[in-house]
Design an enzyme around this catalytic site. Structure first.
Site, short mmCIF file in Angstrom:
data_model
loop_
_atom_site.label_atom_id
_atom_site.label_comp_id
_atom_site.label_asym_id
_atom_site.label_seq_id
_atom_site.Cartn_x
_atom_site.Cartn_y
_atom_site.Cartn_z
N HIS A 29 -0.31 110.71 24.81
CA HIS A 29 0.25 109.71 26.04
C HIS A 29 -1.17 109.81 27.30
O HIS A 29 -0.61 109.37 27.82
CB HIS A 29 1.45 110.97 26.05
N ASP A 127 5.36 108.39 32.24
CA ASP A 127 4.64 108.61 31.40
C ASP A 127 6.90 108.61 30.45
O ASP A 127 7.98 108.74 31.11
CB ASP A 127 5.00 109.31 31.06
N1 UDP Z 1 9.26 108.29 22.78
C1 UDP Z 1 10.02 107.57 23.68
N2 UDP Z 1 11.07 108.15 24.04
C2 UDP Z 1 10.57 109.37 24.36
C3 UDP Z 1 9.90 110.73 23.55
C4 UDP Z 1 9.26 109.86 22.85
O1 UDP Z 1 9.92 106.76 23.02
O2 UDP Z 1 11.70 110.32 25.29
C5 UDP Z 1 8.25 107.60 21.75
C6 UDP Z 1 6.77 108.18 21.87
O3 UDP Z 1 5.99 107.02 22.77
C7 UDP Z 1 6.20 107.60 20.88
C8 UDP Z 1 6.92 108.56 19.69
O4 UDP Z 1 8.35 108.19 20.76
O5 UDP Z 1 5.25 105.91 20.62
C9 UDP Z 1 6.65 109.32 18.68
O6 UDP Z 1 6.32 109.81 19.52
P1 UDP Z 1 5.41 111.53 19.86
O7 UDP Z 1 4.43 111.30 21.60
O8 UDP Z 1 5.68 112.60 19.75
O9 UDP Z 1 4.55 110.75 18.48
P2 UDP Z 1 3.35 110.61 18.19
O10 UDP Z 1 2.81 109.85 19.84
O11 UDP Z 1 2.30 111.63 18.42
O12 UDP Z 1 2.68 110.01 17.20
#
Ligand code: UDP
Ligand code: UDP
Length: 523
Positions: A29, A127
């Protein structure tokens, strides 16, 4: 609370818009934020403040942001003191999701912080994990436009935005079947984050809240480019996914910055030095993201699979979710006998390789031999050897590597990846074919659909990290690695995607135009 204001090189008599960025946690992120911020700061005529919650969860995040502020002294840091998160029901939650929750529960403190910023803030960029908290504060409390810098692909954004509509159908509050997204198509039930099947998980609650609010944002910035996700972007922009969806600015692929180089993370130059010695397109780069702790049994299979493939490899092994907790030595993680050092001694043919099974040696002999080998290797290969193991035909390391520099290196011919979105955009930008092997936790399957539809890699859906029963074995790893390394069609398509990426960010390209449109929207 402290507001550190510094004169901005971009401040042109108050005309420059002042963007206040509110990033979240986790390198996946943070990196798009720092890359986007660096891109803006470099072009000037924009004032930038970054809301920063200390102490960051991982060492990588802390070092990364310190380097960003050092590289761009005009960027203001707004310290954000989080309220303590004293909630026993959250015990055992992923540390990054927990930090998102901390930020969300402290979000009401942001209003006064942003209101106090000088010059007056003109817009907020936050974010997605904070969307449902920050959008109302920015828009209703501060009357400021609020944009989301989304950390995944357009397909994932479509799923997030459409999910509440799906839930408002017959599906109560969780994921129970395939999801038909208008303009996107059918998303099989096991593609979105698995955790969404549990309505009580913190992630699910945050995800639904953010999905419901995101259409209220003034714009969504995406680290993608039109040629990579043409259909998904068109459906979002045409309001097919969610009617009246805000403008979508595809500004990627965002480039890594000098702040991400080896000076920050250490050890990166050694990977590059080793790559410099390898033939073009001969090396398989293997990495599963910065926060994906791999199961030991699977690590062993990968090690043997890579060796059996006969390909050279550069393999980054992570054994913990948070880097600060990583104390594992590689020789405890890898199979006995895997640690093989290359020696250039007078009584040994320089091309010869000797295998050292460290367990066979007494402690003293082991230490002595290690010292000798390290000296020898350091001299011969100009490597910094901390945490390094040289194997028969590859390098294994566990520290941070400068991944984009690795992918850009001509010696790299394949990226075996967990399919974090940043990693995929980097591979696409560098024209490197991918072999998708994701952990099932997050957005990675939806991301893999992009690799598949764009045609620059192979996704073996049955490869997972789920459980012992689904371990991917040595022979299959070796076979697929060899197959994709030798696949001319995938390689040609990857090069084409790389060219499309370069075109997108060049003046007149789709991402360049999107960036100009975003800046125009601010003024
Ligand atoms: N995400 C989202 N809304 C939220 C939380 C997460 O759209 O409230 C999305 C985030 O952008 C990511 C996905 O869900 O694409 C998974 O999140 P996480 O960051 O846990 O996964 P990572 O990026 O570490 O694979
Ligand atoms: N990364 C890196 N060096 C490492 C580990 C990760 O440069 O040793 C970078 C990688 O290039 C990518 C980001 O960290 O930009 C990881 O984000 P991604 O979305 O690919 O996956 P995540 O780790 O969030 O699951």
């Amino acid at each position: 609370m402290a507001l550190v204001a510094k004169p901005s090189s971009g401040d042109q008599g108050g005309d420059a818009p002042h963007l206040v960025f509110i990033p979240s946690a986790g390198m996946g992120h943070l990196l798009p934020f720092s890359r986007f911020i660096a891109a803006l700061a470099s072009q000037g005529n924009v004032d930038i403040s970054v809301v920063t919650a200390l102490l960051m969860v991982s060492q990588a995040e802390a070092e990364h942001f310190a380097a960003l502020f050092a590289a761009f002294p005009a960027i203001r840091r707004i310290d954000f003191n989080l309220l303590p998160l004293d909630d026993a029901t959250l015990a055992g939650t992923d540390p990054f999701v927990l930090r998102w929750e901390s930020l969300r529960r402290s979000a009401h403190l942001l209003g006064p912080l942003i209101a106090g910023a000088t010059p007056r803030a003109s817009a907020v960029v936050t974010d997605v994990t904070l969307a449902s908290q920050v959008i109302p504060i920015a828009k209703k409390e501060l009357q400021l436009p609020c944009h989301i810098l989304f950390s995944s692909c357009a397909t994932m954004l479509s799923f997030l935005a459409y999910f509440p509509t799906y839930l408002d159908g017959a599906n109560a509050d969780h994921l129970v079947g395939d999801v038909d997204i208008p303009g996107i198509g059918r998303i099989p039930v096991d593609y979105p984050p698995n955790v969404l099947r549990n309505p009580d998980s913190l992630f699910t609650k945050q995800f639904i809240a953010n999905g419901r609010e995101i259409a209220e944002a003034d714009g969504i910035l995406l680290n993608t480019f039109d040629a990579l996700e043409r259909e998904a972007l068109a459906s979002l922009r045409d309001g097919k996914v969610v009617p009246g969806f805000p403008p979508v600015f595809a500004v990627g692929p965002l480039k890594s910055t000098s702040t991400e180089k080896e000076a920050v993370h250490g050890g990166a130059s050694s990977s590059i030095a080793w790559l410099d010695e390898q033939p073009a397109r001969s090396v398989v780069y293997v990495a599963f993201g910065n926060r994906n702790a791999a199961a030991l049994e699977q690590i062993h299979e990968i090690g043997a699979g890579l060796e059996a493939s006969g390909c050279r490899f550069l393999w980054v092994v992570k054994t913990t979710v948070v880097d600060r907790e990583d104390t594992a030595e590689l020789n405890n993680v890898l199979d006995d006998g895997f640690l093989v050092f290359m020696v250039n001694g007078s009584d040994i043919d320089p091309e010869n390789i000797i295998a050292v099974t460290l367990d066979d040696l007494s402690e003293d002999d082991r230490r002595e031999l290690e010292q000798e080998l390290k000296k020898e290797m350091a001299e011969r290969l100009k490597l910094k050897l901390t945490g390094y193991c040289k194997t028969r035909i590859g390098v294994v390391k566990k520290e941070w590597v400068d991944q984009e520099a690795v992918l850009r290196h001509p010696a790299v011919g394949l990226y075996v990846s967990h399919c974090g979105w940043n990693s995929v955009t980097e591979s696409a930008a560098c024209g490197v074919p991918m072999l998708a092997w994701m952990m099932t936790l997050g957005d990675q399957r939806l991301v893999a659909t992009v690799i598949r539809s764009a045609g620059f890699g192979l996704w073996l859906e049955h490869w997972s990290w789920d459980s012992k029963s689904s371990l991917v074995r040595v022979a299959e790893i070796a076979e697929k690695v060899k197959a994709v390394m030798g696949d001319e069609a995938i390689s040609a398509r990857a090069k084409e995607v790389g060219r499309e990426a370069t075109k997108a960010v060049a003046p007149g390209g789709s991402s360049h135009r999107s960036m100009q449109e975003f800046l125009a929207a601010l003024r």
